[in-house]
Design an enzyme around this catalytic site. Sequence first.
Site, PDB file in Angstrom:
ATOM      1  N   HIS A 151       0.821  -1.209   0.000  1.00 17.71           N
ATOM      2  CA  HIS A 151       0.000   0.000   0.000  1.00 17.71           C
ATOM      3  C   HIS A 151       0.856   1.260   0.000  1.00 17.71           C
ATOM      4  CE1 HIS A 151      -3.522   2.505   1.022  1.00 17.71           C
ATOM      5  NE2 HIS A 151      -2.664   3.167   1.781  1.00 17.71           N
ATOM      6  N   GLU A 152       1.825   1.312   0.914  1.00 18.81           N
ATOM      7  CA  GLU A 152       2.664   2.515   0.997  1.00 18.81           C
ATOM      8  C   GLU A 152       3.530   2.671  -0.256  1.00 18.81           C
ATOM      9  OE1 GLU A 152       1.871   4.620   3.051  1.00 18.81           O
ATOM     10  OE2 GLU A 152       0.709   3.380   4.424  1.00 18.81           O
ATOM     11  N   HIS A 155       1.479   4.194  -2.945  1.00  9.60           N
ATOM     12  CA  HIS A 155       1.429   5.653  -2.811  1.00  9.60           C
ATOM     13  C   HIS A 155       2.658   6.271  -3.477  1.00  9.60           C
ATOM     14  CE1 HIS A 155      -2.141   6.212  -0.526  1.00  9.60           C
ATOM     15  NE2 HIS A 155      -1.686   5.747   0.630  1.00  9.60           N
ATOM     16  N   HIS A 161      -5.943   7.078  -2.323  1.00 15.11           N
ATOM     17  CA  HIS A 161      -6.932   6.135  -1.827  1.00 15.11           C
ATOM     18  C   HIS A 161      -8.153   6.124  -2.741  1.00 15.11           C
ATOM     19  CE1 HIS A 161      -4.824   7.130   2.104  1.00 15.11           C
ATOM     20  NE2 HIS A 161      -4.577   5.850   1.902  1.00 15.11           N
ATOM     21  N   TYR A 210      -9.891   2.606   2.021  1.00 16.70           N
ATOM     22  CA  TYR A 210     -10.088   2.578   3.465  1.00 16.70           C
ATOM     23  C   TYR A 210     -10.955   1.387   3.851  1.00 16.70           C
ATOM     24  CZ  TYR A 210      -8.468   7.326   4.781  1.00 16.70           C
ATOM     25  OH  TYR A 210      -7.733   8.447   5.058  1.00 16.70           O
TER      26      TYR A 210
END
Length: 255
Positions: A151-152, A155, A161, A210
Site C-alpha cells: 500500500h505505501e 502511494h 486512496h 479505506y
Amino acid sequence: MYQCICLLLVCYSAVHAGPINLFTNTTMDDRPDIEFIDGDIAFPAGTAPGLDSGRNAYIQSSKWTGGILPYTIDGGVYTASQITTITNAMRKIEQQTNNCIRFVQRTNQPTWLRIFAGSGCWSYMGRTKTSGSQDVSLAKPGCVYENIAMHELLHAVGFAHEQTRPDRDSYVTINYNNIQSGTESNFQRYLTSDVNTFSKAYDATSIMHYKWNAFSKNGQPTITSKTGLANSVLGSSNVMTKLDIEKVKAYYGCA
C-alpha cells in the site's frame, strides 16, 4: 513533468496478527518538516493541499522514469525477516504488473526511496524530488507486513486512496457522525479535474481503499457501501486487485 494524480485504494488488517491499523491508530512521525493528509500521505510542511482551506485536495504527482523506483532500506534497523517481507512486497507489485513497476536497489540514482522505521505507516505520493532520498515509513513491527508495505509503495508509485475518487459518493456513504473529531479531512474527495481514474470502475475491494471503520470514534462504520457490499469487503484485498493493476499499468503506459 507532473501528471495528474491517479487513483487506486489499503488493507491494514493483515492476515497475520499484530499489524497497525493505520486508520484507527493515528500515531505518526512528529516532524516539523512533514504534514499528512488522508491518514498516511506525507507532504512537506506548509504544502499539503486542503488541510486549512476546507476545499477538496488538489495534488499532482510525478511518475518515476520508466516505472523504476530505486530504494534503500535502513541498515541495522530491520531484521533479515522484516527486510524479506518488504522486498517481497516489492516483488509482488512487480509480478502483478508484469514488471511495469520495478524496484531496484539504489546505486547512483539521484532520487530514491528511503525505507525506514519511523512512527506509523506512511509515504509521499509519486516522485516528489528531483534529487535526494524520499521517505517511506514502515514502523516495526506493526507496519512490516506485505500488504501494508504494498500500500505505501503504491502511494510512492503515485496512487491515492480509492475512496477519494470524485465519484465515490455514488458507491459509498461517509458517516461523519462516527468519525473521530479532527480527522474528518481524511475523507476528502478529489475534483474530477484533479485525478485520472482511467474510466475504470470504482473498486471497493482495492488494496488502496479505506476499511469500513477507518478513524471510527465509536466502533461504528465510517464508510458503508451503497451497493449492498458487506462492511468486511471494503479494502479487503491483501494484494493488488485486477482494477488496481489495470490503473497502474495504464498510468505508466504498460497497458
